[in-house]
Design an enzyme around this catalytic site. Structure first.
Site, PDB file in Angstrom:
ATOM      1  N   GLY A 238      71.831 -95.835 101.238  1.00 55.43           N
ATOM      2  CA  GLY A 238      70.682 -96.737 101.130  1.00 55.43           C
ATOM      3  C   GLY A 238      70.852 -97.918 102.072  1.00 55.43           C
ATOM      4  O   GLY A 238      71.565 -97.838 103.071  1.00 55.43           O
ATOM      5  N   SER A 239      70.229 -99.022 101.708  1.00 57.07           N
ATOM      6  CA  SER A 239      70.215-100.190 102.594  1.00 57.07           C
ATOM      7  C   SER A 239      71.571-100.910 102.581  1.00 57.07           C
ATOM      8  O   SER A 239      72.370-100.755 101.644  1.00 57.07           O
ATOM      9  CB  SER A 239      69.140-101.171 102.126  1.00 57.07           C
ATOM     10  OG  SER A 239      69.499-101.675 100.857  1.00 57.07           O
ATOM     11  N   GLY A 243      74.189-101.600  99.559  1.00 57.70           N
ATOM     12  CA  GLY A 243      75.585-101.201  99.735  1.00 57.70           C
ATOM     13  C   GLY A 243      76.552-102.344  99.483  1.00 57.70           C
ATOM     14  O   GLY A 243      77.650-102.142  98.952  1.00 57.70           O
ATOM     15  N   GLU A 260      77.042 -95.057 102.757  1.00 62.22           N
ATOM     16  CA  GLU A 260      76.311 -94.603 103.947  1.00 62.22           C
ATOM     17  C   GLU A 260      75.052 -95.446 104.011  1.00 62.22           C
ATOM     18  O   GLU A 260      74.061 -95.171 103.354  1.00 62.22           O
ATOM     19  CB  GLU A 260      76.012 -93.102 103.794  1.00 62.22           C
ATOM     20  CG  GLU A 260      75.857 -92.397 105.107  1.00 62.22           C
ATOM     21  CD  GLU A 260      74.405 -92.250 105.457  1.00 62.22           C
ATOM     22  OE1 GLU A 260      73.935 -93.087 106.284  1.00 62.22           O
ATOM     23  OE2 GLU A 260      73.738 -91.364 104.939  1.00 62.22           O
TER      24      GLU A 260
HETATM   25  C1  UN1 Z   1      69.893 -90.056 106.463  1.00 62.94           C
HETATM   26  O1  UN1 Z   1      68.927 -90.488 107.097  1.00 62.94           O
HETATM   27  O2  UN1 Z   1      70.293 -90.662 105.431  1.00 62.94           O
HETATM   28  O3  UN1 Z   1      71.526 -86.839 111.160  1.00 62.94           O
HETATM   29  C2  UN1 Z   1      70.595 -88.793 106.763  1.00 62.94           C
HETATM   30  C3  UN1 Z   1      70.413 -86.767 110.629  1.00 62.94           C
HETATM   31  C4  UN1 Z   1      70.304 -85.987 109.348  1.00 62.94           C
HETATM   32  C5  UN1 Z   1      70.756 -86.780 108.177  1.00 62.94           C
HETATM   33  C6  UN1 Z   1      70.173 -88.147 108.050  1.00 62.94           C
HETATM   34  N1  UN1 Z   1      71.109 -84.803 109.466  1.00 62.94           N
HETATM   35  O4  UN1 Z   1      69.415 -87.283 111.113  1.00 62.94           O
END
Ligand code: UN1
Length: 503
Positions: A238-239, A243, A260
């Site tokens: 998320g943002s 996070g 992430e």
């Molecule tokens: C995301 O936007 O959280 O690499 C994941 C990419 C994708 C996954 C994005 N396979 O654009």
């Protein structure tokens, strides 16, 4: 109600809470809206604290049973999940499109990522390697091994409502962990549908609570999950704002997290770039998923000699992007997720102008129901506040440079560090970009764009992106606890470091 929704078990009102069976959902309800027309699709009932407790208790029990199954057998259960997923791929892809607004091809692509991670996880289930080391002591053997860790909490965002859970859940499953999913309240139906299709497989193998669902408000489910010492690992997408809160809370109880978070991804375009590759990569990276990927290309750092020609080509290409109903197969760009996202985009473009930038095209609201905008390109400086922040919308900032080191400085000169790319046919530039003084991102590409990473690699980024890695390579290690074992098969008790301790 569409027929395909019925095939996924979606009703007018659904429970969003699953322990090893569907619970009532006593924590209120949310309505899921179709961003393509703003209309309600269906309702989802949320977990209250008691139901959350039930979910965790079942997840703990499921973990205790599941970890005793040999990893390759766990892999076989995951393989069966791949079969049901393949059978439902079209319907699930369509639901992702209906609820999130990405185009159908991207909806399918998202489900394909889970099919792929499942295949990967099945192979991995026969690996999960540790190393063996040579002991300094005679008659001793030393090695490390990876054990299942426990209950994993997975918090996902609206933009990849299925795949991000899939990367986490499938790897966690072969690692021997159980999973509690807290999906975005903007896309709860995808989570309900996923739970519906996998539940029979888990039931059949005697672990109905291996994957559970705790759809709920942040202050009811989110906080409790993040603070819960029974959940040793939290994987959150998320943002950056979210996070920082999640990371701090998990760290305060010395739990582990995989974060992430936001990206501010750039493509560097050098004078030796092949523009026939670069232009479509930029357009896909910036406009695909309506700019709502964490890997979306947000900055184009372009050599000053190319700025005019490249922006002209891009503005022309942007004019040809077919915007409309994401379920229509001719459409290239669907709507933004909601009204707030449209407002954020409008505000960002106002700000870039007030900071001295120039909007070259786009940023208008499309005159139809739903949350449609035209994708925007703006000339800007890397130092602008608005450029330093991630706006989750299709805005591409064009930033000119004169010297390659300056370009790398711009690339790295933002708080986030997810994905990056250079387009060049010059080996020295490419290698410099990939070297330790080059890109500081978790993902660095040459002659391909910033988005659309394959599942085989480790996915994640540095700095404010949070440092976590998910998906392929050896990311699985974060889902297991590591143990070093030393065995003495001699008749002596030699101490390490040559210490003598004679009694
Ligand atoms: C995301 O936007 O959280 O690499 C994941 C990419 C994708 C996954 C994005 N396979 O654009």
């Amino acid at each position: 109600m569409y027929d395909f929704l019925k095939r996924l078990g979606i009703e007018e009102v659904n429970s969003g809470v699953f322990s090893d069976r569907w619970l009532e959902g006593k924590g209120g309800e949310v309505t899921s809206y179709n961003p393509a027309n703003g209309e309600a699709i269906a309702k989802v009932r949320l977990a209250d604290r008691d139901e959350y407790e039930q979910v965790v208790a079942v997840a703990e029990r499921s973990f205790a049973a599941w970890r005793t199954k040999p990893a390759p057998l766990r892999g076989q259960v995951v393989r069966e999940m791949g079969e049901v997923l393949r059978a439902h791929k079209d319907d699930l892809g369509r639901l992702v499109t209906l609820e999130m607004g990405k185009i159908y091809q991207e909806g399918l692509g998202e489900i394909q990522e889970i099919v792929d991670i499942i295949d990967y996880a099945v192979g991995l289930s026969r690996q999960l390697y540790g190393f063996t080391m040579h002991s300094e002591r005679p008659g001793h053997r030393m090695y490390d091994q990876y054990h299942p860790m426990g209950v994993v909490g997975v918090i996902t965002a609206f933009n990849f409502p299925a795949a991000v859970w899939g990367w986490n859940a499938m790897i966690a499953a072969v690692c021997g962990d159980s999973v509690i999913w807290k999906p975005s309240l903007k896309t709860p139906l995808v989570a309900v549908a996923m739970q519906n299709i996998f539940a029979p497989v888990l039931e059949k193998h005697g672990v109905p609570g291996l994957f559970s669902l705790a759809t709920g408000h942040d202050d009811v489910v989110g906080e409790t999950l993040v603070n819960d010492h029974r959940v040793p690992l939290i994987s959150a997408t998320g943002s950056v704002r979210m996070g920082k809160i999640v990371g701090a809370k998990v760290a305060a109880r010395l739990g582990r997290s995989i974060l992430e978070l936001g990206g501010n991804n750039a493509i560097i375009l050098t004078p030796e770039a092949n523009l026939e590759l670069a232009i479509p990569a930029i357009v896909f990276g910036a406009v695909g998923t309506a700019g709502q990927r964490c890997t979306t290309t947000r900055r184009l750092i372009v050599h000053e000699s190319l700025v005019d020609a490249v922006t002209e080509r891009l503005v022309k290409a942007y004019g040809q992007v077919r915007i409309g109903d994401p379920l229509d197969e001719n459409t290239l760009m669907g709507p933004l997720i909601d009204e707030d996202a449209v407002q954020q985009m409008t505000k960002a473009l106002e700000q870039v102008k007030s900071e001295g930038g120039e909007v070259l095209c786009g940023g208008e609201r499309v005159d139809r129901a739903g949350f449609y905008v035209t994708p925007a390109i703006a000339k800007a400086k890397n130092s602008f506040d608005i450029v330093q922040n991630e706006t989750f919308a299709p805005i591409l900032y064009v930033i000119p440079y004169s010297d390659f080191d300056e370009a790398i400085g711009y690339q790295n000169g933002v708080p986030q560090g997810l994905s990056s790319a250079v387009f060049t046919s010059n080996l020295l530039e490419a290698e410099k970009f990939l070297g330790h003084q080059g890109s500081d991102c978790g993902i660095a590409n040459v002659n391909i764009g910033t988005s659309g990473a394959e599942i085989g690699g480790a996915f994640g980024g540095e700095k404010e992106t949070g440092g976590g890695r998910e998906s392929g390579s050896d990311s699985w290690k974060a889902y297991m606890r590591r143990q070093t074992n030393t065995i003495n098969y001699s008749k002596e008790l030699p101490l390490a470091q040559g210490i003598k301790f004679d009694l």
